[in-house]
Motif scaffolding. Structure first.
Motif, mmCIF file in Angstrom:
data_model
loop_
_atom_site.group_PDB
_atom_site.id
_atom_site.type_symbol
_atom_site.label_atom_id
_atom_site.label_comp_id
_atom_site.label_asym_id
_atom_site.label_seq_id
_atom_site.Cartn_x
_atom_site.Cartn_y
_atom_site.Cartn_z
ATOM 1 N N VAL A 64 0.866 -1.192 0.000
ATOM 2 C CA VAL A 64 0.000 0.000 0.000
ATOM 3 C C VAL A 64 0.899 1.237 0.000
ATOM 4 O O VAL A 64 1.716 1.371 0.897
ATOM 5 N N PRO A 65 0.812 2.128 -0.985
ATOM 6 C CA PRO A 65 0.021 1.959 -2.197
ATOM 7 C C PRO A 65 0.592 0.840 -3.068
ATOM 8 O O PRO A 65 1.762 0.486 -2.945
ATOM 9 N N SER A 66 -0.265 0.320 -3.957
ATOM 10 C CA SER A 66 0.165 -0.835 -4.752
ATOM 11 C C SER A 66 1.114 -0.436 -5.871
ATOM 12 O O SER A 66 1.874 -1.265 -6.350
ATOM 13 N N HIS A 67 1.064 0.848 -6.317
ATOM 14 C CA HIS A 67 1.966 1.318 -7.376
ATOM 15 C C HIS A 67 2.607 2.618 -6.934
ATOM 16 O O HIS A 67 2.031 3.355 -6.140
ATOM 17 N N ARG A 68 3.751 2.900 -7.553
ATOM 18 C CA ARG A 68 4.323 4.222 -7.368
ATOM 19 C C ARG A 68 3.349 5.227 -7.968
ATOM 20 O O ARG A 68 2.933 5.065 -9.118
ATOM 21 N N ASN A 69 2.907 6.223 -7.202
ATOM 22 C CA ASN A 69 1.920 7.137 -7.777
ATOM 23 C C ASN A 69 2.178 8.578 -7.356
ATOM 24 O O ASN A 69 3.020 8.848 -6.496
ATOM 25 N N SER A 70 1.460 9.476 -8.020
ATOM 26 C CA SER A 70 1.704 10.899 -7.815
ATOM 27 C C SER A 70 0.917 11.442 -6.621
ATOM 28 O O SER A 70 -0.245 11.094 -6.422
ATOM 29 N N ALA A 71 1.555 12.320 -5.843
ATOM 30 C CA ALA A 71 0.888 12.960 -4.708
ATOM 31 C C ALA A 71 0.254 14.284 -5.127
ATOM 32 O O ALA A 71 -0.369 14.959 -4.312
ATOM 33 N N MET A 72 0.419 14.672 -6.419
ATOM 34 C CA MET A 72 -0.034 15.994 -6.874
ATOM 35 C C MET A 72 -0.622 15.905 -8.277
ATOM 36 O O MET A 72 -0.280 14.999 -9.036
ATOM 37 N N ASP A 73 -1.417 16.908 -8.633
ATOM 38 C CA ASP A 73 -1.769 17.109 -10.039
ATOM 39 C C ASP A 73 -0.606 17.867 -10.669
ATOM 40 O O ASP A 73 -0.179 18.897 -10.130
ATOM 41 N N GLY A 74 -0.082 17.367 -11.816
ATOM 42 C CA GLY A 74 1.062 18.056 -12.438
ATOM 43 C C GLY A 74 1.635 17.255 -13.596
ATOM 44 O O GLY A 74 0.878 16.685 -14.399
ATOM 45 N N TRP A 75 2.957 17.182 -13.668
ATOM 46 C CA TRP A 75 3.629 16.409 -14.717
ATOM 47 C C TRP A 75 4.708 15.529 -14.088
ATOM 48 O O TRP A 75 5.330 15.925 -13.093
ATOM 49 N N ALA A 76 4.918 14.330 -14.689
ATOM 50 C CA ALA A 76 5.961 13.415 -14.218
ATOM 51 C C ALA A 76 7.098 13.408 -15.229
ATOM 52 O O ALA A 76 6.861 13.462 -16.440
ATOM 53 N N MET A 77 8.330 13.346 -14.751
ATOM 54 C CA MET A 77 9.519 13.387 -15.624
ATOM 55 C C MET A 77 10.698 12.745 -14.910
ATOM 56 O O MET A 77 10.583 12.287 -13.783
ATOM 57 N N ARG A 78 11.865 12.725 -15.603
ATOM 58 C CA ARG A 78 13.098 12.259 -14.961
ATOM 59 C C ARG A 78 13.720 13.471 -14.266
ATOM 60 O O ARG A 78 13.925 14.507 -14.901
ATOM 61 N N GLY A 79 14.062 13.301 -13.017
ATOM 62 C CA GLY A 79 14.646 14.406 -12.263
ATOM 63 C C GLY A 79 15.922 14.907 -12.917
ATOM 64 O O GLY A 79 16.248 16.106 -12.856
ATOM 65 N N ALA A 80 16.627 13.993 -13.591
ATOM 66 C CA ALA A 80 17.906 14.362 -14.213
ATOM 67 C C ALA A 80 17.724 15.367 -15.350
ATOM 68 O O ALA A 80 18.678 16.054 -15.741
ATOM 69 N N ASP A 81 16.490 15.457 -15.890
ATOM 70 C CA ASP A 81 16.235 16.396 -16.996
ATOM 71 C C ASP A 81 15.964 17.820 -16.508
ATOM 72 O O ASP A 81 15.782 18.722 -17.328
ATOM 73 N N GLY A 103 0.838 3.925 -20.719
ATOM 74 C CA GLY A 103 1.445 2.616 -20.989
ATOM 75 C C GLY A 103 2.924 2.682 -21.325
ATOM 76 O O GLY A 103 3.648 1.710 -21.125
ATOM 77 N N GLY A 104 3.403 3.841 -21.783
ATOM 78 C CA GLY A 104 4.769 3.909 -22.322
ATOM 79 C C GLY A 104 5.822 4.239 -21.297
ATOM 80 O O GLY A 104 5.622 4.059 -20.095
ATOM 81 N N ARG A 105 6.944 4.724 -21.814
ATOM 82 C CA ARG A 105 8.092 5.025 -20.983
ATOM 83 C C ARG A 105 8.485 6.473 -21.202
ATOM 84 O O ARG A 105 8.374 6.982 -22.313
ATOM 85 N N VAL A 106 8.894 7.141 -20.130
ATOM 86 C CA VAL A 106 9.294 8.548 -20.239
ATOM 87 C C VAL A 106 10.796 8.604 -20.496
ATOM 88 O O VAL A 106 11.582 8.043 -19.734
ATOM 89 N N PRO A 121 4.775 6.822 -14.502
ATOM 90 C CA PRO A 121 5.187 5.912 -15.576
ATOM 91 C C PRO A 121 6.650 5.491 -15.453
ATOM 92 O O PRO A 121 7.430 6.158 -14.780
ATOM 93 N N GLU A 122 6.948 4.395 -16.126
ATOM 94 C CA GLU A 122 8.328 3.911 -16.172
ATOM 95 C C GLU A 122 9.234 5.014 -16.685
ATOM 96 O O GLU A 122 8.835 5.783 -17.560
ATOM 97 N N GLY A 123 10.409 5.084 -16.164
ATOM 98 C CA GLY A 123 11.353 6.108 -16.600
ATOM 99 C C GLY A 123 11.278 7.361 -15.748
ATOM 100 O O GLY A 123 12.296 7.976 -15.448
ATOM 101 N N ALA A 124 10.061 7.733 -15.332
ATOM 102 C CA ALA A 124 9.906 8.968 -14.535
ATOM 103 C C ALA A 124 10.178 8.673 -13.062
ATOM 104 O O ALA A 124 9.968 7.560 -12.584
ATOM 105 N N ASP A 125 10.664 9.690 -12.352
ATOM 106 C CA ASP A 125 10.934 9.518 -10.924
ATOM 107 C C ASP A 125 10.553 10.754 -10.104
ATOM 108 O O ASP A 125 10.792 10.814 -8.908
ATOM 109 N N THR A 126 9.966 11.755 -10.791
ATOM 110 C CA THR A 126 9.737 13.046 -10.134
ATOM 111 C C THR A 126 8.421 13.630 -10.661
ATOM 112 O O THR A 126 8.076 13.410 -11.820
#
Ligand code: AMP
Ligand code: MG
Length: 424
Positions: A64-81, A103-106, A121-126
């Motif tokens: 719990v939670p069962s998936h990595r998920n967002s705590a906010m309304d916004g955009w997900a991306m790689r922090g390195a970008d 379904g895809g990868r960021v 999504p896969e690839g994103a961490d932020t």
């Protein structure tokens, strides 16, 4: 079950044991050494578990939670970008809404529109919240000052699969119903209800529905007990009024102890009346009679009749409620399997009236607690405090607890209070 090391008779031989002046805390501790949770559990659908006591740990079958998920309304991306400071512009390649994942990868330079609870999504961490972004078509510009990993709730962050979500002994409240449901669990094991038999003693007592003769009064204790025991989730056996007749009383005690885990009586434990009750209970089991250093509620008896626990409460209606709240409530919770059993909390309030009080005993005066215009808590007593005046309880929302050392209390003094709502 933890068997007590001592019998009641042995425990009452302790050096500092004085049945004629028993401090409240000592009486409580004495009783507690003989309490152990009852045996017997049942499985019930979760809704029916409200107010019951969990008989086994509830383990989480999922993360719990069962998936990595967002705590906010916004955009997900790689922090390195993201630039360490200053704006970054990324291309939106899709969306991840709650229940409709992307379904895809960021990849490099990309982001995904995401809503609270959406799977990261896969690839994103932020995740960057929408208030810190400007969209121009699919080109999204984010303000600086972000941290990799922000606004992402990791899978299993609240509860890891296989870990204890709720411990046995927990009393199920609305929050626990929801928590159990959130794990996909439909049934839980709870302790069976504690069976409590009770009766009133006294030749002067009549039940509601009959006409009073001279010197007779209506029995009110069975009604307050009914209310308090029902709120504690007990299965109750109301045995009515029993006259002050040794044979009738003995039969009632025998029957109560044969059918219940706990026997509660009111009346018949004060000086003068106690003697023949004591002689009888000594034959049927082991009982101690105390004069508690408290007001109201001086006489109190505790013991065992066969395997049943026995509480002999005073007869006066307010004394019945006070002794129930201060001694019986916690004991019944322990017997019901609740763990931990926290004492009802007390806190401090300024008393707005003068109180009469003799040192040497704990008093449980009845009061009304409210907020003064300056926001502080203030309490005032509910008029006449006689132990027969049930209106003093009915008008009250708290006890004003004055300890042994306290004498008269001047208006404006800070006193200890205990809320009645929530006690049972
Ligand atoms: P006792 O402890 O039996 O001497 O009773 C003390 C006082 O409480 C007496 O005035 C009784 O009439 C009263 N009393 C005892 N039992 C009840 C009851 N069930 N309902 C109302 N008053 C009671
Ligand atoms: Mg009586």
């Amino acid at each position: 079950m933890n068997t007590p090391a001592l019998t009641i008779a042995q425990a009452s031989c302790a050096d500092d044991y004085d049945p004629n002046s028993m401090p409240v805390a000592k009486a409580r501790a004495f009783i507690h050494q003989f309490l152990a949770p009852i045996e017997g559990t049942v499985r019930v659908p979760i809704r029916s578990a409200l107010g019951r006591v969990l008989a086994a740990d509830v383990l989480s079958p999922v993360d719990v939670p069962s998936h990595r998920n967002s705590a906010m309304d916004g955009w997900a991306m790689r922090g390195a970008d993201l630039k360490a400071d200053g704006e970054s512009t990324l291309v939106e390649i899709g969306s991840s809404f709650a229940g409709k994942p992307f379904g895809g990868r960021v990849g490099d330079g990309q982001c995904v529109r995401i809503m609270t609870g959406g799977v990261v999504p896969e690839g994103a961490d932020t995740v960057i919240m929408q208030e810190r972004a400007k969209a121009s078509g699919k080109s999204i510009t984010f303000s600086g000052g972000n941290r990799t990993g922000q606004n992402v709730r990791e899978a299993g962050e609240d509860l890891k699969r296989g870990s204890v979500a709720l411990k046995k002994g927990r009393i199920v409240r609305p929050a626990e119903l929801g928590l159990v449901a959130s794990l996909g669990i439909g049934e839980v094991a709870v302790h069976r209800r504690l069976r409590v038999a009770f009766f009133s003693t006294g030749d002067e007592l009549k039940s509601v529905g009959s006409t009073l003769g001279e010197g007779e009064i209506y029995d009110s204790n069975r009604y307050t007990l009914h209310g308090m025991l029902t709120r504690l989730g007990c299965e109750i056996l109301d045995m009515g009024v029993v006259r002050d007749d040794p044979q009738l009383l003995e039969a009632a005690f025998r029957e109560a102890a044969a059918h219940a885990d706990v026997v509660i009586t009111s009346g018949g434990v004060s000086v003068g009346e106690a003697d023949f009750v004591k002689a009888m209970l000594d034959r049927l089991g082991e009982v101690v009679f105390w004069k508690i250093a408290m007001k109201p509620g001086r006489p109190l008896a505790y013991g065992r009749i066969g395997p049943a626990h026995f509480f002999g409460l005073p007869g006066n209606p307010v004394s019945v409620m006070v002794t129930f709240y201060q001694f019986v409530r916690d004991a019944l919770l322990v017997l019901s399997g609740a763990d931990p059993v926290a004492p009802v909390p007390t806190f401090r309030a300024v008393c707005s009236a003068k109180l009469r009080k003799a040192p040497g005993r704990t008093e449980f005066q009845r009061g009304t607690l409210s907020r003064a215009p300056d926001g502080s808590l203030t309490v005032k007593p509910t008029g006449e405090q006689g132990s027969g005046i049930l209106k003093s309880m009915s008008d009250a929302n708290c006890f004003i607890i004055l300890d042994d050392a306290t004498g008269n209390v001047e208006a404006g003094t800070t006193v200890e209070v205990q809320l009645l709502e929530g006690i049972v």
